[in-house]
Design an enzyme around this catalytic site. Structure first.
Site, mmCIF file in Angstrom:
data_model
loop_
_atom_site.group_PDB
_atom_site.id
_atom_site.type_symbol
_atom_site.label_atom_id
_atom_site.label_comp_id
_atom_site.label_asym_id
_atom_site.label_seq_id
_atom_site.Cartn_x
_atom_site.Cartn_y
_atom_site.Cartn_z
ATOM 1 N N CYS A 127 12.883 -6.831 -0.366
ATOM 2 C CA CYS A 127 13.680 -5.659 -0.457
ATOM 3 C C CYS A 127 14.218 -6.127 1.598
ATOM 4 O O CYS A 127 14.141 -6.607 1.985
ATOM 5 C CB CYS A 127 13.182 -4.548 -0.033
ATOM 6 S SG CYS A 127 11.989 -4.274 1.041
ATOM 7 N N GLU A 159 4.939 -7.905 2.159
ATOM 8 C CA GLU A 159 5.085 -8.923 3.215
ATOM 9 C C GLU A 159 5.150 -8.655 4.918
ATOM 10 O O GLU A 159 4.318 -9.116 5.583
ATOM 11 C CB GLU A 159 7.316 -9.332 2.756
ATOM 12 C CG GLU A 159 7.789 -10.031 2.151
ATOM 13 C CD GLU A 159 8.061 -8.687 1.207
ATOM 14 O OE1 GLU A 159 7.435 -7.321 0.429
ATOM 15 O OE2 GLU A 159 8.755 -8.268 -0.097
ATOM 16 N N HIS A 212 4.950 -2.490 3.425
ATOM 17 C CA HIS A 212 5.410 -3.746 2.032
ATOM 18 C C HIS A 212 4.272 -4.900 2.248
ATOM 19 O O HIS A 212 3.019 -5.211 3.207
ATOM 20 C CB HIS A 212 6.731 -4.402 2.045
ATOM 21 C CG HIS A 212 7.498 -3.189 1.880
ATOM 22 N ND1 HIS A 212 9.130 -3.292 1.269
ATOM 23 C CD2 HIS A 212 7.562 -1.407 1.422
ATOM 24 C CE1 HIS A 212 9.199 -1.682 0.692
ATOM 25 N NE2 HIS A 212 8.327 -1.166 1.450
ATOM 26 N N ILE A 261 1.030 -1.076 -0.006
ATOM 27 C CA ILE A 261 -0.050 -0.177 0.548
ATOM 28 C C ILE A 261 0.358 1.095 0.195
ATOM 29 O O ILE A 261 2.005 1.552 0.293
ATOM 30 C CB ILE A 261 -0.916 -0.051 1.343
ATOM 31 C CG1 ILE A 261 -1.131 -1.390 1.137
ATOM 32 C CG2 ILE A 261 -2.117 1.217 1.281
ATOM 33 C CD1 ILE A 261 -2.562 -0.974 2.842
ATOM 34 N N CYS A 303 12.495 -5.361 4.389
ATOM 35 C CA CYS A 303 11.219 -6.289 4.828
ATOM 36 C C CYS A 303 11.976 -8.113 4.614
ATOM 37 O O CYS A 303 11.574 -8.525 5.810
ATOM 38 C CB CYS A 303 11.088 -6.692 3.221
ATOM 39 S SG CYS A 303 9.288 -6.013 3.218
HETATM 40 O O1 LIG Z 1 9.903 -6.209 -1.088
HETATM 41 C C1 LIG Z 1 8.930 -5.167 -1.532
HETATM 42 C C2 LIG Z 1 10.113 -4.512 -2.109
HETATM 43 C C3 LIG Z 1 9.277 -3.314 -2.946
HETATM 44 N N1 LIG Z 1 7.489 -3.361 -2.182
HETATM 45 C C4 LIG Z 1 6.743 -2.219 -2.604
HETATM 46 C C5 LIG Z 1 6.461 -1.158 -2.336
HETATM 47 C C6 LIG Z 1 6.937 -0.134 -2.617
HETATM 48 O O2 LIG Z 1 4.859 -0.377 -2.589
HETATM 49 C C7 LIG Z 1 6.494 -0.486 -4.303
HETATM 50 C C8 LIG Z 1 7.867 0.461 -5.225
HETATM 51 O O3 LIG Z 1 8.906 -0.488 -3.985
HETATM 52 O O4 LIG Z 1 7.042 -1.900 -4.054
HETATM 53 C C9 LIG Z 1 7.134 -4.409 -1.582
HETATM 54 O O5 LIG Z 1 6.192 -4.464 -1.364
HETATM 55 N N2 LIG Z 1 8.078 -4.996 -0.629
HETATM 56 ZN ZN LIG Z 2 10.480 -4.358 1.059
#
Ligand SMILES: O=c1ccn([C@H]2C[C@H](O)[C@@H](CO)O2)c(=O)[nH]1
Ligand SMILES: [Zn+2]
Length: 296
Positions: free
Chosen positions: A128, A103, A101, A89, A131
């Site tokens: 990332c 996760e 994120h 979100i 996370c």
């Molecule tokens: O591990 C990750 C990496 C990125 N994003 C999302 C965060 C953001 O909304 C978009 C771009 O980074 O992706 C995740 O949900 N998880």
């Molecule tokens: Zn992440």
């Protein structure tokens, strides 16, 4: 079936699409129990790992990323065998650190549902650094198996070697361990009582600011989020973000928020009120009700 899944259904193998459509009714918010999962496996003749990866387009359909338009979907599998979906979100017009994120969303979904161990995390993009750090806060975090579309499954310790975590700050009851922090407040407002209950179960070993948010929509439905701290501080998940992520999973529009309550401890060494107000005001023109309660 909810409209938001139309595009993802088209990406699924046919047997899975047919078997899952009946689950995606108006109440579907990303939870599939062990029994339903076994039925999906039977209908598709897929191995469990293969099925979980194949379900990621459904999880990604829960995302609300107005800034990046990058849809991330994640699934947390609990020890119970149930699975919990989550998605990213982004808050329009607000600083990027307000984002959730996928996760984090899936893990908080499992936590709010009472899971005490998460064994697997399945995600459609490599997790990332933030996370990886968030997962490392969990009970047996280093052992959580990470499943990605084109990688061999490996434990978090492979993705986050030489990790810094709760034990470095002398915390031996990490995230998902049952938390019970009594907060005293005299109220018969059901929304306040719900928030108090969640604040008591929140995870704030570093600041002792036990806190939770409850959001209510005009039809009286409530969506909650608990504070989940992280040993590295910045990757902590704010209760407002967790509540917004709960709402998004339930396919509710943030403009439907009618009331918002934040409860926090009077003895915490930080306050979340500023952060919660910033996040709330980016999505709904509602005043935040801020309640401070004394720990027992
Ligand atoms: O591990 C990750 C990496 C990125 N994003 C999302 C965060 C953001 O909304 C978009 C771009 O980074 O992706 C995740 O949900 N998880
Ligand atoms: Zn992440």
């Amino acid at each position: 079936m909810q409209d938001r899944f139309l595009k993802s259904i088209a990406k699924l193998p046919e047997s899975l699409a047919t078997a899952i459509v009946p689950l995606l009714d108006k109440d579907f918010a990303g939870h599939i129990d062990a029994q339903q999962l076994a039925e999906l496996q039977k209908a598709t003749q897929m191995e469990l790992d293969e099925l979980l990866l194949a379900l990621l387009p459904i999880a990604a359909a829960l995302a609300r990323p107005p800034i990046s338009e990058f849809h991330v979907g994640a699934i947390a599998k609990g020890k119970s065998g149930d699975i919990y979906m989550g998605a990213n979100i982004e808050l329009p017009g607000e600083a990027l650190f307000h984002s959730v994120h996928a996760e984090q969303s899936a893990i908080s979904h499992a936590w709010l549902s009472g899971e005490s161990v998460i064994e697997d995390i399945i995600v459609n993009a490599s997790p990332c650094g933030h996370c990886r750090q968030f997962i490392n806060e969990l009970v047996e975090g280093s052992k959580v198996k990470i499943h990605l579309p084109s990688q061999d499954t490996a434990p978090l310790s492979h993705y986050l070697p030489y990790a810094f975590g709760p034990s470095d700050l002398n915390i031996d009851t990490p995230l998902l361990t049952k938390q019970q922090h009594e907060l005293i407040l005299d109220s018969n407002d059901p929304m306040v009582i719900e928030a108090l209950d969640h604040a008591s179960s929140s995870y704030a070993p570093y600041t002792k600011n036990y806190a939770a948010v409850v959001l209510e929509t005009k039809d009286g439905a409530t969506y909650c989020g608990r504070y989940a701290e992280n040993a590295a501080f910045n990757p902590s998940m704010q209760p407002m973000q967790m509540a917004l992520s709960t709402m998004a999973r339930h396919n509710r529009d943030f403009s439907e928020i009618n009331r918002a309550v934040l409860i926090e401890s009077s003895k915490g060494v930080v306050s979340l009120v500023g952060a919660a107000m910033d996040a709330l005001h980016s999505v709904a023109p509602i005043e935040l009700e801020h309640i401070v309660a004394d720990p027992e």
